[in-house]
Design a protein around this motif. Sequence first.
Motif, PDB file in Angstrom:
ATOM      1  N   GLU A   1       9.263   6.210   4.945  1.00  0.00           N
ATOM      2  CA  GLU A   1       9.291   7.043   5.987  1.00  0.00           C
ATOM      3  C   GLU A   1       8.910   6.433   7.148  1.00  0.00           C
ATOM      4  N   THR A   2       7.821   5.709   7.212  1.00  0.00           N
ATOM      5  CA  THR A   2       6.937   4.992   7.997  1.00  0.00           C
ATOM      6  C   THR A   2       7.114   3.435   8.179  1.00  0.00           C
ATOM      7  N   GLY A   3       7.852   2.987   7.080  1.00  0.00           N
ATOM      8  CA  GLY A   3       8.104   1.425   6.744  1.00  0.00           C
ATOM      9  C   GLY A   3       6.681   0.522   6.859  1.00  0.00           C
ATOM     10  N   GLN A   4       5.707   1.130   6.506  1.00  0.00           N
ATOM     11  CA  GLN A   4       4.431   0.676   6.630  1.00  0.00           C
ATOM     12  C   GLN A   4       3.869   0.429   5.083  1.00  0.00           C
ATOM     13  N   THR A   5       3.507  -1.121   5.066  1.00  0.00           N
ATOM     14  CA  THR A   5       2.751  -1.431   3.570  1.00  0.00           C
ATOM     15  C   THR A   5       1.663  -1.307   3.437  1.00  0.00           C
ATOM     16  N   HIS A   6       0.909  -1.006   2.461  1.00  0.00           N
ATOM     17  CA  HIS A   6      -0.344  -1.060   1.829  1.00  0.00           C
ATOM     18  C   HIS A   6      -0.729  -1.812   0.679  1.00  0.00           C
ATOM     19  N   ARG A   7      -1.589  -2.689   0.854  1.00  0.00           N
ATOM     20  CA  ARG A   7      -1.885  -3.479  -0.517  1.00  0.00           C
ATOM     21  C   ARG A   7      -2.809  -2.888  -1.557  1.00  0.00           C
ATOM     22  N   LEU A   8      -2.388  -2.568  -2.547  1.00  0.00           N
ATOM     23  CA  LEU A   8      -3.018  -1.881  -3.586  1.00  0.00           C
ATOM     24  C   LEU A   8      -4.022  -3.165  -4.475  1.00  0.00           C
ATOM     25  N   TRP A   9      -3.436  -4.268  -4.592  1.00  0.00           N
ATOM     26  CA  TRP A   9      -4.148  -5.165  -5.316  1.00  0.00           C
ATOM     27  C   TRP A   9      -3.399  -6.662  -5.061  1.00  0.00           C
ATOM     28  N   GLN A  10      -4.373  -7.554  -5.325  1.00  0.00           N
ATOM     29  CA  GLN A  10      -3.932  -8.987  -5.084  1.00  0.00           C
ATOM     30  C   GLN A  10      -4.979  -9.911  -5.796  1.00  0.00           C
ATOM     31  N   CYS A  11      -4.423 -10.841  -6.711  1.00  0.00           N
ATOM     32  CA  CYS A  11      -5.178 -11.753  -7.483  1.00  0.00           C
ATOM     33  C   CYS A  11      -6.132 -12.319  -6.697  1.00  0.00           C
ATOM     34  N   GLN A  12      -7.169 -12.945  -7.187  1.00  0.00           N
ATOM     35  CA  GLN A  12      -8.201 -13.555  -6.617  1.00  0.00           C
ATOM     36  C   GLN A  12      -8.609 -15.052  -7.406  1.00  0.00           C
ATOM     37  N   ASP A  13      -9.199 -15.851  -6.817  1.00  0.00           N
ATOM     38  CA  ASP A  13      -9.382 -17.316  -7.488  1.00  0.00           C
ATOM     39  C   ASP A  13     -10.548 -16.882  -8.528  1.00  0.00           C
TER      40      ASP A  13
END
Length: 798
Positions: free
Chosen positions: A468-480
């Motif tokens: 509806e808004t076109g907005q993304t939200h980061r739920l998880w990202q891999c880390q070093d």
Amino acid sequence: MDKFPTNPPIIEQFWQSPPEPINQILDAPLPPTILLSPNREWMVELEKPLLLPIALLAEVEVALAGLFINPKTNAPARHNPYGSMKIRAIGQSQGAIASPEISKTVALPDNAQIGFLRWSPDSQKLAFTLTQATGLELWVVDVADCTTRRLTEPVLNAAYGEPYCWLSDETLICKFIESDRPEPPSEPAVPPGPLIQENLHAKSPSRTYTNLLQNRHDEALLEYYLTSTLEKVTLDGHRTLLVSSSLIYQPIPSPDSKFILLATLQRPFSYQVPISYFPKKIQVIDDAGKLVYEVADVPLFVRRTTKFDEVRTGRRGVSWRCDVQATLCWIEALDEGDPTCDVAKRDALFELDAPFSDTPKQLWQSEYRFHSLAWGKEDVALVWERWYDTRKERIWRIYPKAPETPPQLLFDRSYEDKYTDPGSALMTVGPLRYRVLRFAPQGNVIYLTGRGASPKGVYPFLDSLDLETGQTHRLWQCQDPYLEEISYVLDDEAQTVITRRQSQTEPPNYFLFNLRDNQLPIALTHYQDPAPQLAGVESELVKYQRSDGVQLSAKLYLPAGYDPTRDGPLPMLFWVYPEEFKDKEFAGQITKPENTFSRPSRASVLFLLTQGYALLSGPTLPIIGEGDAEPNDTYVEQLIAGAQAAVDYVVGRGIADPNHIGIGGHSYGAFTTVNLLAHTDLFRIGIARSGAYNRTLTPFGFQGEQRNFWEAQQTYIHMSPFTHAAKVKAPLLLIHGEKDSNAGTYPLQTERLYEALKGLGATVRLVVLPLEDHGYRSREGVAHVLWEMVNWCDKYLK
């Protein structure tokens, strides 16, 4: 009096094995392939050898219209089946994670050859084929107790398309060889007449395809091996005929299992293009085999241009809409399929509901060429459009139930720009058997997974996207220090996931965990290092700059125990493969992950690390053509600039001596290798595997080049290293598979380059690998390739 050189044209030689530990590592087992059930409750592990005995490659095959058929089994030749199967339950209940069960081995006949695995819609059964001496049998395993049953004799027809699919939880539809089929037609001892082809003024350019039909006998063989009946088979083995003998490609049940979308091959066949271009009839039949609707009578696809965005006219990409019971969908070109036409819209998406008697409904039109589609629900589907000339991509949300609603533009970008790549939409199996968008419980929110390339490196991610808004939200990202990627999301809340994790010191393994709690991940697999001899190898993502300011990068590998201060410069091999770009900014982006567990397999150049060589793997060699310029118009100049920058970098660091740097590559990398030997003196040796070197032999385009030879004659000639063979002074090792089926890289390309270099007095060695294709697959062939590479480097580079 001058003596003629005594240089025999052929050296008789047996298969050779590379030095240890390379030979030992080649036999290391391959990690199993993981297959999860649609409901994500069962995990299957499938094992197979990485390399095949040369005897398997020597089995008789019939090459027809781009297909490779094993005449004994009526199945694809060049097939590497699985040999064993294990099943376990994934432990999770109401969001909590429990330890998964111990894997159970499925009892199968000795020396099983497993293929064509398909889950039942309810995820309780897994169908598969077993290859016997005379054909393919259909089997089913009940995953709860690992019991198996054989449903058919070895009579499945897998020569063209899939041999079977599930119609319902209890019934499959199968393609069978005719029970009274005679022996295959024999080739006439005396040709019945000349082979004649003609073209009456119309343009019909074709790329250089291999293994096409040659004569009427080939046509007869094609009909012989592809002819099937279509039958329903129940789990108790009862068979019901649906369609009598036809050249059946792919039966696809509707989501509600009441209809079957059936494609059958039609005449006339072509001697110029592979089978994917041939005429087809597309129909809908019901589950009793009765014809319901004629969808399309697709003619032979005759290309009019070498442009990549040319498509067929009429209905194409016909399929079922995945989120409703029985609705057909397809694409139609609005520009006659011709990308050179100046039109406002290129393609249109249509749908037609059962019983298929109404007027088709148009859902969407594209400005670029339609690329792909993901169904969601009545008010959500995602469509991708792309245009090759500009490398532009748009992703839209459309409203299938209300197509009059203006589409919502979600992303508008260059698909060359990896830093802004939103990722792929996460899919799940819907209530109607097929894959649809996975929605979060709250509103129109979906999930995206991507590689996460950025100036800092590659870090895969999981995002939510509010439609509806076109907005993304980061739920998880891999880390070093890991490279960890989402393999499966197990719930709509995207809390429980399975990832594939690796680091520079840990081999890839699968882990089950919850993203929102502090519970430690549960290891689902425990794969070990297949090459512990390389445990001390150092790898590093290095960055440097081309003379025109373009940022470049490469993966640098140094042998275990190497100390630059103590050991000084090492002999080094570059392994290359260039890439075309339309934008200078995107050409320098970092797309190689640093935290990979780097181990060699097959004929990998990484094996040279065991012999004291350093490697620069994949140094970026961008070929850029901005605006109206085409990348290849300055291919050679940009290639030289990229190679010079890489050489300057490794020499400047003191890890390589400019007198001991070699270059190699496979396919387009081989083409690049010979070009750099011809146009520079940067490299002391070359290794060119399965390449093409004379672009006049690929006159209607190659790689990313859309123009034909006559439109860009000087470019084709200047890019061809064959034209500049007299300038190749460094020792060159040429390797090619005898049965290379890749478009354009005929073995003739390498043979003619060898003859030219030999005639010009160069130091060159030609190795033709019996029975091997574009990629090398036999244990003997791969071992010999590595032996040749090590010997060549030891002789001319060290």
